[in-house]
Design a protein around this motif. Sequence first.
Motif, PDB file in Angstrom:
ATOM      1  N   UNK A   1      -1.236   2.373  10.272  1.00 27.30           N
ATOM      2  CA  UNK A   1      -0.765   2.191   8.901  1.00 27.30           C
ATOM      3  C   UNK A   1      -1.410   3.220   7.996  1.00 27.30           C
ATOM      4  N   UNK A  15      -7.797  -4.970  -3.049  1.00 23.61           N
ATOM      5  CA  UNK A  15      -7.146  -6.048  -2.299  1.00 23.61           C
ATOM      6  C   UNK A  15      -5.667  -6.159  -2.628  1.00 23.61           C
ATOM      7  N   UNK A  16      -5.343  -6.007  -3.909  1.00 25.30           N
ATOM      8  CA  UNK A  16      -3.935  -6.091  -4.321  1.00 25.30           C
ATOM      9  C   UNK A  16      -3.127  -4.907  -3.805  1.00 25.30           C
ATOM     10  N   UNK A  42      -7.964   1.875  10.953  1.00 23.19           N
ATOM     11  CA  UNK A  42      -6.625   1.438  10.578  1.00 23.19           C
ATOM     12  C   UNK A  42      -5.676   2.361  11.328  1.00 23.19           C
ATOM     13  N   UNK A  93       0.764  -3.317   2.490  1.00 23.57           N
ATOM     14  CA  UNK A  93       0.617  -3.873   3.839  1.00 23.57           C
ATOM     15  C   UNK A  93      -0.147  -2.935   4.769  1.00 23.57           C
ATOM     16  N   UNK A  94      -1.266  -2.429   4.256  1.00 15.72           N
ATOM     17  CA  UNK A  94      -2.078  -1.544   5.088  1.00 15.72           C
ATOM     18  C   UNK A  94      -3.479  -2.118   5.226  1.00 15.72           C
ATOM     19  N   UNK A  95      -4.298  -1.458   6.045  1.00 15.62           N
ATOM     20  CA  UNK A  95      -5.648  -1.947   6.322  1.00 15.62           C
ATOM     21  C   UNK A  95      -6.623  -1.525   5.243  1.00 15.62           C
ATOM     22  N   UNK A  96      -7.588  -2.403   4.988  1.00 14.50           N
ATOM     23  CA  UNK A  96      -8.615  -2.128   3.978  1.00 14.50           C
ATOM     24  C   UNK A  96      -9.945  -2.570   4.560  1.00 14.50           C
ATOM     25  N   UNK A 153      -2.586  -5.119   0.010  1.00 14.88           N
ATOM     26  CA  UNK A 153      -1.616  -6.162   0.371  1.00 14.88           C
ATOM     27  C   UNK A 153      -0.209  -5.741  -0.016  1.00 14.88           C
ATOM     28  N   UNK A 154      -0.069  -5.073  -1.165  1.00 12.80           N
ATOM     29  CA  UNK A 154       1.253  -4.589  -1.569  1.00 12.80           C
ATOM     30  C   UNK A 154       1.778  -3.562  -0.571  1.00 12.80           C
TER      31      UNK A 154
END
Lengths: 369, 283
Positions: free
Chosen positions: A182, A137-138, A179, A144-147, A141-142
């Motif tokens: 990204x 998750x971190x 995704x 800014x891509x899809x997970x 978010x850092x």
Amino acid sequence: MSTVNRETTRPAAGRAGIKKELPAHFKDYRHVWVFIELERGQVHPVSFELLGEGRKLADKLGVELAGVVIGPPGEATRPAVADAFAYGADLVYIVEAPLLADYRNEPFTKAMTDLVVTHKPEILLLGATTLGRDLAGSVATTLLTGLTADCTELDVDTDGSLAATRPTFGGSLLCTIYTLNYRPQMATVRPRVMPMPQRTDRPAGRVIRHKLSVPEDEIVTKVLGFLPDSQSANANLAYADVVVAGGLGLGSAENLQLVKNLARAIGAEHGCSRPLVQKGWMSADRQIGQTGKTIRPKLYIAAGISGAIQHRVGVEGADLIVAINTDPNAPIFDFAHLGIVTDAIRFLPALTEAFTRRLSPHNRDKLAS
Amino acid sequence: MHIVICIKQVPDSAQIRVHPVTNTIMRQGVPTIINPYDLFALEEALRLRDAYDGEVTVLTMGPPMAEDALRKALGYGADRAVLLTDRYFAGSDTLATSYALSQAIAKVGETFGTPDIVFTGKQTIDGDTAQVGPGIAKRLDLLQLTYVAKIASLDLDQREIKVERRSEGGTQMLKSRLPCLITMLEGTNEIRRGSLVDALCAARSQVLKWSAADAGIDDLTRCGLRGSPTVVKRVFAPATRAEKAAQIDTTEKALRDIADELIAAIFTRQPALQHELAFNGGA
């Protein structure tokens, strides 16, 4: 998502439909990476399951499969590197620093994001463990891509995109997630969802080492200690070869002893369905299903479990499912291999007794000879 | 101290049914609840407030009907509720959700005081991703403490917090600093019964309804479908197994014979198990 029909491919909506082309700065993102989860000297087996999946994706894409090992300098990472090659990696990246000895979110996020930015993978897979979920998750978010979390199927589309399928609404439906624009395309997979690949004696490949140059005093969170689970509480449910579980059909918390007795007689782990955890009859780490553990045993015996979809999702990988339930229409009989319509409370003692008889030392010796 | 807790209104998944013909989720009549995992975070937030004095602001993003979930949270004793609702948020994935929530938390901080701790549940029962908490932490630059089983100590003067964190195979003892984001493990506490006073306050107090603009979000391209890097391309029902379980006949048989028959059937299908059970079990 409330009105989508089965097997319909929705026209990619909104932004995704407009920008079909991958932005230029993502075009040199190549290769498949698997995070090798190393904690306190142990590699989590989910890493091997991911290498098995990663190998298939890399072969389809015609790219390399890399393992990513994050840990302290020296010998500690050596077994993880050997394992990565043995389970199919072409190369291994190591990020090492003394402060990476124990898992902490801050330095591990930095180690992983720096590595991604430097070497640009197109796909990054992590295990959906407490560590993997904390990190994924971190990192996503850092960057800014899809997970996409908790995937049950990974594939490569005709255009080379990762097609990540996961259950939704507690397993009632499956959805395939992309995704599109990204990179990297990130996904997590829960332990035991994918089959364990064969370990091979492939020759070791390239190892690329990086140092994480962050001083310890810049990392706020400190590890004060670690308390391993006691042996008895250490439910290695997910990786057990034989599992016996109980459900609401057992009627009371006391009757769970019948499940435990059978489990002990045949050397199995015991577990339960979700309602029992909600009732406080058993601890959450024994829960089997979509919101609990996924299991993949050779034999699974479900006693008094109706087989709600969210339970089914967690046990479908079992080689042989035996269901005991009073209700002949219980959904568990739709996915069990062997069924007995009877009262588990009465039947479990008889089954335990029959197994004990069959597996008695005398008969055991006959078997061995 | 000021604590913000993020909750989500979810359909009660135990009562979700898929339409047998159209394979769509039948939402009609399915009650909505506060995501059960969030209640552990809410209770922990309320306990800290009671012990250290301060305020608990509960925040959710969702459709207007999500106000019900906030009212329930007020009924448990939360001091303030904010509903982030705007059509621009529709179709948000976890990245877009964590963006919108982090913006709203920053606005809550500006308006009512910077939060010392932000709480979320471990995950939701409808999405199951466990990503939004870490996403908020990263965006707000909060120290991230996930799967927390226990808050061992909290020192507001030193801004120091010690927690027990669930990890694979054990418990990690961590020392960290405020402000931080905590995702609370399930089963760690039990949500209180709200007091009569809380119930009366909940009925009377206002739920603040914020649009994207109210929350200070000016870049709408980072919200909703547009701000979501992931795209759902296909939704389908899981394949069903063609054959049902082979039933072992139980009519007019002794339990002992049924058990023997079952064991024989197990070993016929999985012969290798015979050795394995013999040497693992029988202890």
